[in-house]
Design a protein around this motif. Structure first.
Motif, PDB file in Angstrom:
ATOM      1  N   PRO A 122       0.825  -1.210   0.000  1.00  0.00           N
ATOM      2  CA  PRO A 122       0.000   0.000   0.000  1.00  0.00           C
ATOM      3  C   PRO A 122       0.864   1.266   0.000  1.00  0.00           C
ATOM      4  CG  PRO A 122       0.208  -0.821   2.230  1.00  0.00           C
ATOM      5  CD  PRO A 122       1.023  -1.750   1.363  1.00  0.00           C
ATOM      6  N   ALA A 123       0.310   2.342  -0.603  1.00  0.00           N
ATOM      7  CA  ALA A 123       0.941   3.654  -0.599  1.00  0.00           C
ATOM      8  C   ALA A 123      -0.161   4.698  -0.643  1.00  0.00           C
ATOM      9  CB  ALA A 123       1.888   3.812  -1.783  1.00  0.00           C
ATOM     10  N   TYR A 124       0.076   5.800   0.058  1.00  0.00           N
ATOM     11  CA  TYR A 124      -0.941   6.840   0.176  1.00  0.00           C
ATOM     12  C   TYR A 124      -0.275   8.187  -0.083  1.00  0.00           C
ATOM     13  CZ  TYR A 124      -3.600   3.034   2.118  1.00  0.00           C
ATOM     14  OH  TYR A 124      -4.241   1.821   2.286  1.00  0.00           O
ATOM     15  N   GLU A 125      -0.685   8.821  -1.173  1.00  0.00           N
ATOM     16  CA  GLU A 125      -0.072  10.063  -1.638  1.00  0.00           C
ATOM     17  C   GLU A 125      -0.971  11.231  -1.225  1.00  0.00           C
ATOM     18  OE1 GLU A 125       2.193  11.339  -5.772  1.00  0.00           O
ATOM     19  OE2 GLU A 125       0.340  10.177  -5.887  1.00  0.00           O
ATOM     20  N   MET A 126      -0.565  11.924  -0.176  1.00  0.00           N
ATOM     21  CA  MET A 126      -1.383  12.984   0.414  1.00  0.00           C
ATOM     22  C   MET A 126      -0.895  14.355  -0.043  1.00  0.00           C
ATOM     23  SD  MET A 126      -2.168  13.764   4.448  1.00  0.00           S
ATOM     24  CE  MET A 126      -0.459  14.195   4.835  1.00  0.00           C
ATOM     25  N   PHE A 127      -1.831  15.173  -0.517  1.00  0.00           N
ATOM     26  CA  PHE A 127      -1.540  16.533  -0.959  1.00  0.00           C
ATOM     27  C   PHE A 127      -2.252  17.511  -0.031  1.00  0.00           C
ATOM     28  CE2 PHE A 127      -1.193  13.754  -4.587  1.00  0.00           C
ATOM     29  CZ  PHE A 127      -0.054  14.188  -5.254  1.00  0.00           C
ATOM     30  N   ASN A 128      -1.497  18.402   0.571  1.00  0.00           N
ATOM     31  CA  ASN A 128      -2.058  19.407   1.479  1.00  0.00           C
ATOM     32  C   ASN A 128      -2.170  20.761   0.793  1.00  0.00           C
ATOM     33  OD1 ASN A 128      -0.603  17.454   3.665  1.00  0.00           O
ATOM     34  ND2 ASN A 128      -2.355  18.503   4.573  1.00  0.00           N
ATOM     35  N   GLY A 129      -3.025  21.613   1.372  1.00  0.00           N
ATOM     36  CA  GLY A 129      -3.162  22.980   0.883  1.00  0.00           C
ATOM     37  C   GLY A 129      -3.757  23.072  -0.504  1.00  0.00           C
ATOM     38  N   CYS A 130      -4.654  22.149  -0.842  1.00  0.00           N
ATOM     39  CA  CYS A 130      -5.222  22.116  -2.192  1.00  0.00           C
ATOM     40  C   CYS A 130      -6.432  23.039  -2.308  1.00  0.00           C
ATOM     41  CB  CYS A 130      -5.641  20.689  -2.552  1.00  0.00           C
ATOM     42  SG  CYS A 130      -4.267  19.536  -2.679  1.00  0.00           S
ATOM     43  N   LYS A 131      -6.467  23.814  -3.375  1.00  0.00           N
ATOM     44  CA  LYS A 131      -7.629  24.642  -3.694  1.00  0.00           C
ATOM     45  C   LYS A 131      -7.973  24.460  -5.171  1.00  0.00           C
ATOM     46  CE  LYS A 131      -7.100  28.369  -0.268  1.00  0.00           C
ATOM     47  NZ  LYS A 131      -7.044  29.846  -0.089  1.00  0.00           N
ATOM     48  N   VAL A 132      -9.244  24.685  -5.485  1.00  0.00           N
ATOM     49  CA  VAL A 132      -9.687  24.601  -6.877  1.00  0.00           C
ATOM     50  C   VAL A 132      -9.343  25.909  -7.586  1.00  0.00           C
ATOM     51  CG1 VAL A 132     -11.655  24.335  -8.422  1.00  0.00           C
ATOM     52  CG2 VAL A 132     -11.556  23.021  -6.294  1.00  0.00           C
ATOM     53  N   ASN A 133      -8.582  25.805  -8.672  1.00  0.00           N
ATOM     54  CA  ASN A 133      -8.220  26.995  -9.447  1.00  0.00           C
ATOM     55  C   ASN A 133      -9.097  27.160 -10.689  1.00  0.00           C
ATOM     56  OD1 ASN A 133      -6.689  29.343  -9.842  1.00  0.00           O
ATOM     57  ND2 ASN A 133      -5.253  28.290 -11.194  1.00  0.00           N
TER      58      ASN A 133
END
Length: 317
Positions: A122-133
């Motif tokens: 297993p691997a989990y790719e987490m992205f923080n600070g995401c906003k819709v542009n």
């Protein structure tokens, strides 16, 4: 040896309380999606330092750029979480289903944690600070009804466990092209064959600071820009003259399934001048690009999204 498969992958979403920080007890949602292509890019900067040999020294590491696109079905429940990320927590009315959720453009957008999950590894790719542009969709024809959501973010972390211990599942009820309609000036247009909408949020991605570890420290919002187009049979000159005279009108893009619906209302719109032209011996079409704006409309926003469904609340946690 296990290999990651798309069919087993998931896209998790949670809202952040502070920009770029994963909540201590996140409420994560298992989002329906067709594609999720969030990525990180970090330049390696060549060094010009001269030594007593021709070999280059180790390159420096540049700022990170988190960005990407997500293709989602335009459905009756999950789309509300994306609308909230774009237009803020809605005003919800109704004591029982169906509930009516009204989204308007806020001064500040919510930021999200988005995680591309590969449980086979297993691997989990987490992205923080995401906003819709940017948010865009097209409807008409014989295609699946989907929206393209373009994301900008702050940082990426890869771990062996998901950021949330469990994800809340969402009912999956889709809208389709044949459930769509277009209204102009409050009246339904029966001659439209295609329509598109594009909402650009103008995020400022150049917010790197000396102590920010090469990551964006915020994504300030810019001017909200709403545009699109409608393609219709050239049956009369009403819309053409509105474009010629810069006559202000309104547009509503709407999808209806029983008692559930989704509509995008643009109260103040002007059409761009174009010419239908004659392309063949068959039917003639006219393509009318438009721009929506807020000047004096009663709804107080260039675009208002209204979602009617069986989901009781979209209040961010």
């Amino acid at each position: 040896m296990a290999r990651a498969k798309g069919v087993n992958s998931q896209l998790a979403l949670a809202y952040e309380k502070a920009y770029g920080l994963t909540p201590a007890a996140p409420q994560g949602y298992n989002m329906p999606f067709n594609q999720s292509k969030l990525v990180i890019n970090q330049n390696l900067i060549n060094s010009a330092t001269i030594r007593d040999c021709r070999d280059q020294i180790q390159p420096a590491i540049g700022n990170t750029d988190v960005f990407g696109s997500i293709v989602v079905p335009i459905d009756q429940v999950g789309i509300g979480f994306w609308l909230q990320a774009m237009l803020g927590t809605p005003t919800t009315t109704g004591s029982w289903a169906p509930y009516t959720h009204v989204f308007k453009g806020p001064k500040r957008q919510l930021s999200m944690v988005l995680e591309q999950q590969y449980p086979d590894i297993p691997a989990y790719e987490m992205f923080n600070g995401c906003k819709v542009n940017n948010f865009a969709f097209y409807y008409g024809g014989d295609n699946e009804l989907t929206a393209n959501i373009y994301i900008a973010g702050a940082k990426r972390t890869v771990g062996a466990r998901p950021f949330a211990s469990s994800l809340s599942p969402l009912p999956f009820l889709k809208f389709s092209n044949f459930q769509g309609a277009v209204e102009e000036g409050g009246a339904q247009l029966a001659i439209v064959i295609e329509a598109s909408l594009n909402v650009y949020f103008g995020l400022d991605g150049n917010t790197y600071t000396i102590d920010g570890n090469g990551c964006r420290t915020d994504l300030p919002e810019g001017i909200l820009q709403v545009s699109g187009s409608i393609k219709a049979f050239f049956a009369d000159t009403i819309l053409l003259h509105k474009a010629v005279n810069n006559t202000k009108s309104s547009l509503t893009f709407k999808f209806t399934s029983g008692t559930h619906s989704l509509q995008f209302f643009m109260e103040e719109v002007i059409f761009q001048q174009t010419s239908p032209g004659i392309e063949s011996d068959k039917g003639i079409y006219i393509n009318l690009p438009f721009k929506a704006f807020y000047e004096s409309g009663s709804v107080g926003s260039a675009i208002v999204a209204t979602l009617v469904n069986g989901h009781a609340s979209y209040a961010a946690v």
